[in-house]
Design an enzyme around this catalytic site. Structure first.
Site: not given
Ligand code: BES
Ligand code: MN
Ligand code: ZN
Length: 492
Positions: A275, A349
């Site tokens: 990120k 997820r």
């Protein structure tokens, strides 16, 4: 912090908070009490001089004497009144009251005239919401400040008549407040301290204190359970993954069984798809889901509903390193389905996929996951509305109604088969990401492939769990979002 219910005359506080509507002149018991103490100066100020007219979040301070101050706060027009506004006003009021001289104790008026408003508040909910929102207004994390902030030790709820309804609501409000403070403290604490093992130890402690069943699985045990999607995310970190499972069982036979799964990424650096600095800045909060469910189970253990509650979290860090998982890796989840890693930053997820498979082994009636899952939900709904998805419309409707009743905004996002193409892989059952479009729904569609439950609910709290900017109710930082809704959903 202590929460007390008290008859008005027995009040023993530094600040008394009373509320007025803009378009109503009927004076409450608490108002009459403080008006008398002020030699009717309050009546004069408000009803003659109109120093305050009761506009939404308008406020007026008055010192009765050196030791007792009052704060009058406007609720706005009765016709515009909502539960959310009520919560915002109470939080606003206690925040104000805290800063008045050296208060240690705040007394708040119990409003007994809210049944006839649009908010349709009964005594129980009024008591619950008053105390919960009062505590929200007072929350501060000053552990690392050399100069400590708040000194408030007690919140008193004042009413002439203390009915069982009020007492019950107050009790729920107190435990909800505790759960929220617990979660917020854990989220505020740095990722340096809050590692998977740290949370596992905490879970063990909680289980001991509340006599809950607890299972803690280490890396080898996670391997034996074939949770290879979860393990892949964890493999780039020196802090080993832990899988936790706590169970609350009611004394009588359970009327219903619910599994709550909290996303537990103790730090999300993004993995090899690292990120940018600004996005990574608050990623210690990527375990907000886990913190919330651990807060909730403590309140549940105290409130003892006849629902069995399981709390589950797959805890790990998502780091970049020589051992980190890579784009193109193919992972096999616990249920045998294969996933091509398209982006290592879509790690939530992957860990949730295995946690959902695990929940399938518990024979529960409902599975609910709460996760800081997608940046896309912020684009869609902003920072004050939580995305709700699932595979059972009845459950979604019930949850959404409860969330609104307990002052939390939610909105449903669709999970449709059309989304399938977004995650199409040539060499595995799915990819874990598929471009920027419909990111929140696509993530939910991905998750839906890992649960067999006919009542699975998914809460995407990426926008609402941690605020960069304060809103009308909560200051910037962690919010403890959905704890109120989930607790009341379980108690319903
Ligand atoms: N933890 C983040 C989601 C998030 C974003 C939470 C902002 C809180 C604030 C999640 O793991 C993530 O990185 N999601 C990616 C998915 C993308 C790669 C498809 C995102 O939303 O950017
Ligand atoms: Mn991520
Ligand atoms: Zn994440």
């Amino acid at each position: 912090m202590r929460f007390l219910t008290k008859k008005i005359q027995e009040e023993n506080s530094d600040v008394i908070v009373s509320f007025i509507f803009e378009d109503e002149n009927e004076k409450s018991d608490v108002f009459n009490y403080i008006d008398k103490l002020s030699n009717h100066a309050l009546c004069e100020q408000i009803y003659k001089l109109k120093t305050i007219t009761g506009k939404y979040q308008e406020s007026f301070k008055y010192a009765i004497n050196e030791n007792l101050k009052v704060l009058i706060v406007g609720l706005g027009k009765k016709s515009d009144f909502t539960r959310k506004k009520f919560s915002q006003t109470v939080a606003f009021a206690t925040r104000k009251a805290k800063n008045m001289s050296n208060s240690c104790s705040i007394a708040i008026e119990f409003l007994n005239n809210l049944t006839c408003t649009n908010a349709n508040l009964n005594e129980k909910d009024t008591a619950q919401i008053t105390l919960t929102s009062a505590r929200i207004g007072l929350y501060e994390f000053d552990k690392y400040l050399s100069e400590k902030k708040s000194k408030i030790e007690t919140i008193e709820l004042l009413s002439n008549e203390l009915t069982t309804e009020i007492e019950q609501g107050a009790q729920i409000g107190a435990y909800t407040s505790f759960a929220m403070k617990f979660a917020k403290d854990l989220i505020n604490e740095s990722a340096q301290i809050v590692t998977p093992l740290y949370i596992a130890n905490l879970a063990e402690q909680i289980a001991k204190e509340h006599k809950l069943e607890v299972k803690i699985y280490n890396k080898n045990q996670i391997k034996s359970m074939k949770m290879n999607a979860f393990l892949a995310v964890a493999q780039g970190s020196v802090n080993e993954p832990v899988f936790i499972h706590l169970t609350y069982k009611p004394e009588k036979e359970a009327k219903k069984k619910i599994a709550l799964i909290g996303k537990g990424i103790t730090f999300d650096a993004g993995g090899m798809n690292i990120k940018p600095a600004t996005s990574m800045l608050t990623m210690k909060s990527d375990m907000s889901g886990a913190a919330s469910v651990l807060g909730i189970i403590q309140a549940i253990a105290k409130l003892k509903p006849d629902t069995e509650v399981h709390v589950i979290s797959a805890l790990c860090e998502n780091m970049t390193s020589g051992s980190a998982y890579k784009q193109g890796d193919i992972l096999t989840a616990m249920n045998g389905k294969t996933i091509e890693v398209d982006n290592t930053d879509a790690e939530g997820r992957l860990t949730l996929a295995d946690a959902l498979c695990y929940a399938d082994t518990l024979n529960v009636d409902e599975v609910i996951d709460i996760a800081t899952l997608t940046g896309a939900v912020i684009v869609a709904l902003g920072n004050n509305i939580t995305g709700v998805m699932g595979n059972n419309q009845k459950q979604i409707n019930k949850f959404r109604e409860i969330s609104e009743n307990y002052c939390e905004n939610t909105w449903q996002m669709p999970i449709l088969d059309e989304l399938k193409d977004n995650l199409k892989s040539e060499i595995a059952d799915f990819k874990n990401t598929g471009g920027r479009n419909a990111g929140t729904s696509t993530a939910a569609w991905f998750l839906s492939n890992f649960t067999k439950s006919k009542s699975w609910l998914h809460l995407d709290i990426a926008g609402t769990a941690y605020l960069d900017k304060s809103n009308k109710e909560t200051l910037s930082g962690p919010t403890g979002v959905m704890i109120r809704s989930l607790l009341n959903y379980i108690l319903a």
